[in-house]
Design a protein around this motif. Sequence first.
Motif, PDB file in Angstrom:
ATOM      1  N   LYS A  76       0.833  -1.231   0.108  1.00 22.47           N
ATOM      2  CA  LYS A  76       0.013  -0.020   0.102  1.00 22.47           C
ATOM      3  C   LYS A  76       0.862   1.369  -0.063  1.00 22.47           C
ATOM      4  O   LYS A  76       1.943   1.523   0.943  1.00 22.47           O
ATOM      5  CB  LYS A  76      -0.873   0.130   1.150  1.00 22.47           C
ATOM      6  CG  LYS A  76      -1.904  -0.885   1.031  1.00 22.47           C
ATOM      7  CD  LYS A  76      -2.678  -0.975   2.485  1.00 22.47           C
ATOM      8  CE  LYS A  76      -3.837  -2.056   2.314  1.00 22.47           C
ATOM      9  NZ  LYS A  76      -4.931  -2.151   3.461  1.00 22.47           N
ATOM     10  N   ILE A  77       0.566   2.044  -0.969  1.00 24.79           N
ATOM     11  CA  ILE A  77       1.304   3.327  -1.063  1.00 24.79           C
ATOM     12  C   ILE A  77       0.389   4.629  -0.965  1.00 24.79           C
ATOM     13  O   ILE A  77      -0.820   4.743  -1.759  1.00 24.79           O
ATOM     14  CB  ILE A  77       2.230   3.606  -2.620  1.00 24.79           C
ATOM     15  CG1 ILE A  77       3.035   2.175  -2.563  1.00 24.79           C
ATOM     16  CG2 ILE A  77       3.128   4.503  -2.712  1.00 24.79           C
ATOM     17  CD1 ILE A  77       3.917   1.983  -1.697  1.00 24.79           C
ATOM     18  N   LEU A 124      -4.877  17.557   6.996  1.00 24.65           N
ATOM     19  CA  LEU A 124      -3.919  16.344   7.507  1.00 24.65           C
ATOM     20  C   LEU A 124      -4.533  15.548   8.600  1.00 24.65           C
ATOM     21  O   LEU A 124      -4.405  14.259   8.355  1.00 24.65           O
ATOM     22  CB  LEU A 124      -2.315  16.846   7.600  1.00 24.65           C
ATOM     23  CG  LEU A 124      -1.409  15.972   7.480  1.00 24.65           C
ATOM     24  CD1 LEU A 124      -1.302  15.362   6.195  1.00 24.65           C
ATOM     25  CD2 LEU A 124      -0.217  16.650   8.304  1.00 24.65           C
ATOM     26  N   ALA A 125      -4.632  15.915   9.636  1.00 26.64           N
ATOM     27  CA  ALA A 125      -5.086  15.355  10.826  1.00 26.64           C
ATOM     28  C   ALA A 125      -6.351  14.446  10.574  1.00 26.64           C
ATOM     29  O   ALA A 125      -6.715  13.507  11.248  1.00 26.64           O
ATOM     30  CB  ALA A 125      -5.246  16.010  12.052  1.00 26.64           C
ATOM     31  N   ALA A 126      -7.125  15.160   9.669  1.00 25.74           N
ATOM     32  CA  ALA A 126      -8.287  14.571   9.204  1.00 25.74           C
ATOM     33  C   ALA A 126      -8.349  13.018   8.410  1.00 25.74           C
ATOM     34  O   ALA A 126      -8.971  12.162   8.758  1.00 25.74           O
ATOM     35  CB  ALA A 126      -9.403  15.267   8.334  1.00 25.74           C
ATOM     36  N   ASP A 143      -2.633   4.702   8.224  1.00 22.13           N
ATOM     37  CA  ASP A 143      -1.444   4.679   9.267  1.00 22.13           C
ATOM     38  C   ASP A 143      -0.980   3.040   8.761  1.00 22.13           C
ATOM     39  O   ASP A 143       0.007   2.863   9.700  1.00 22.13           O
ATOM     40  CB  ASP A 143      -1.973   4.605  10.679  1.00 22.13           C
ATOM     41  CG  ASP A 143      -3.079   3.885  11.005  1.00 22.13           C
ATOM     42  OD1 ASP A 143      -3.770   3.138  10.065  1.00 22.13           O
ATOM     43  OD2 ASP A 143      -3.258   3.611  12.105  1.00 22.13           O
ATOM     44  N   ASP A 144      -1.574   2.452   7.926  1.00 20.87           N
ATOM     45  CA  ASP A 144      -1.010   1.249   7.603  1.00 20.87           C
ATOM     46  C   ASP A 144      -0.389   1.025   6.258  1.00 20.87           C
ATOM     47  O   ASP A 144      -0.187  -0.111   5.660  1.00 20.87           O
ATOM     48  CB  ASP A 144      -2.204  -0.010   7.617  1.00 20.87           C
ATOM     49  CG  ASP A 144      -3.252   0.340   6.722  1.00 20.87           C
ATOM     50  OD1 ASP A 144      -3.309   1.435   6.076  1.00 20.87           O
ATOM     51  OD2 ASP A 144      -4.030  -0.474   6.326  1.00 20.87           O
ATOM     52  N   PRO A 159       2.941  11.723  14.232  1.00 21.73           N
ATOM     53  CA  PRO A 159       3.282  10.579  14.893  1.00 21.73           C
ATOM     54  C   PRO A 159       2.590   9.319  14.570  1.00 21.73           C
ATOM     55  O   PRO A 159       3.162   8.184  14.597  1.00 21.73           O
ATOM     56  CB  PRO A 159       2.802  10.572  16.557  1.00 21.73           C
ATOM     57  CG  PRO A 159       1.759  11.715  16.282  1.00 21.73           C
ATOM     58  CD  PRO A 159       2.389  12.634  14.941  1.00 21.73           C
ATOM     59  N   LEU A 160       1.471   9.153  13.940  1.00 27.40           N
ATOM     60  CA  LEU A 160       0.715   8.126  13.160  1.00 27.40           C
ATOM     61  C   LEU A 160       1.569   7.582  12.083  1.00 27.40           C
ATOM     62  O   LEU A 160       1.363   6.381  11.558  1.00 27.40           O
ATOM     63  CB  LEU A 160      -0.836   8.649  12.792  1.00 27.40           C
ATOM     64  CG  LEU A 160      -1.545   8.997  14.016  1.00 27.40           C
ATOM     65  CD1 LEU A 160      -3.024   9.173  13.222  1.00 27.40           C
ATOM     66  CD2 LEU A 160      -1.862   7.747  14.893  1.00 27.40           C
ATOM     67  N   LEU A 161       2.412   8.399  11.427  1.00 29.08           N
ATOM     68  CA  LEU A 161       3.172   7.829  10.380  1.00 29.08           C
ATOM     69  C   LEU A 161       4.644   7.765  10.589  1.00 29.08           C
ATOM     70  O   LEU A 161       5.497   7.608   9.669  1.00 29.08           O
ATOM     71  CB  LEU A 161       3.207   9.001   9.103  1.00 29.08           C
ATOM     72  CG  LEU A 161       1.863   9.487   8.584  1.00 29.08           C
ATOM     73  CD1 LEU A 161       1.858  10.392   7.606  1.00 29.08           C
ATOM     74  CD2 LEU A 161       1.036   8.259   8.068  1.00 29.08           C
TER      75      LEU A 161
END
Length: 495
Positions: A64-65, A345-347, A353-354, A394-396
């Motif tokens: 996944k990209i 971005l936060a939305a 995140d995977d 942080p999620l990335l």
Amino acid sequence: MAPIRSKTDDDPLTRAIAPPPNEAPAERGLRIAAEQEAKRVSDAIDDELNRQRIAEKKNPKPIKILLLGQSESDFQLMHSPKAFRAEKASWRAVIQLNVVQSIHAILDLISKAHAAANGTSLPSSASTSSGRASTSSSVPPSPTGTTPREYPPLTPEHLKLKMRLAPLIQVEAALIRKLLPPDQLEDFTRTYLTSPPFPQEISINSSAGWKTTFNRLMRNGGRESCDSVDLINWSDPDDPGVILHACSEDMIKLWADPTVRKLMDIEKMRPEEMAGFFLDALARVSSPKYIPTDDDILRARLKTLGVSEHRFQVKVGHLGTAMSSDWRVFDVGGQRSLDKRHRSLAAWVPYFDDMNAIIFLAPISCFDQVLQEDPTVNRLADSFLLWKNIVSNPLLKKTDLVLFLNKCDILRAKLKSGIRLGDYITSYGDRPNDFESASTYLKKKFAGLMREHAGDRPFYCHFTSVTDTQSTSLILQNVQDVIVRDNLKKSALVG
């Protein structure tokens, strides 16, 4: 005493699915048949989803990209050429719209110069004779309070040329009707088509399936696999290409006119540096039976909103076959500047995140341009800000980030023509105004932002050009190897 009504009598769902009052037997039969067909389609969709779910469990996990910045067309051309070329009929309309909008921008400029010569002015929201508002917002606006610009004098021939190109207004409207899905077309018709000017650029929701609109034409049970260009009705008198071909000679004359070129220089209009530029190929793209080339499609411009998912097979990289060749690219390029502070971005980040990797495309040639959505923001500075927000999220933090510094060919040409990077990016200072110095500085700038906000995270960076699919294909093989190495590292198989 009135009878007590049951709560179900006022239930909205009950009323919605209830048969119409006084329904005739024939009408009832038609309604039941339609309901049965709808159920059959729904069951077929459920079966297909279940089939895909089972197949995905059996097959290797897909790669996944997440793609940020630009269109996915170059990726699809490299790895799914058959599907890519099957959409040529759809892209023909997009390219025709690009041509018409470029011509209209020049006609707006002629209107502006003509008004200035007569001592009048055109309000920014007012309609010009070409039917649109000015489209020169891709360059920095003139400072307020400065002396009016002096334009070269126009001749009666310029005004006649503008009048002969007036039919392109109807061409633009017809192309917009073809491209927009029904729900967007209704709003667009109510807002613009009844009373131009049209907006500078239409935006199509990525989930609208606009490409399939053309491919449904003339299709029957035996032609599902044919090329989409076979579905074009070349004898259709309402085809926008008919008027485009009739106006071809005048469009070529307009683009080659020395006075028009001087006007564009004064206004710093450089359409040849933007996506969707075909004015140097007007004779070809306005020919009666024009079919887009692969290069044409890569250069075409169509703004989409929302998230698009694209699936294709990628050849296994240098490290062997231990990795899935099934790639899924999620394109959120249209989301880049929905908010000038990138609060959006936060939305959407929690939904991605995977990802195995994020490919960030930064067009470094746009250092002298501003956002169309916000003329106060430099486009390159906007890329710096979005990159900083991504690397610090942080999620990335566990996702590989690959930076593509794109449009190097255009950057090289700009610098060679004398446009100074330091005049727009003040931190560049008095460094040499050549490609090697500029590209090295920009790479270090992005690397510095990553080092500052993401610590010792690996920095992968590549220089690419607009349509250089061969070098980009090699780079994607390297991206695949990066993902493989990362997976092996996490498995403690490599150091």
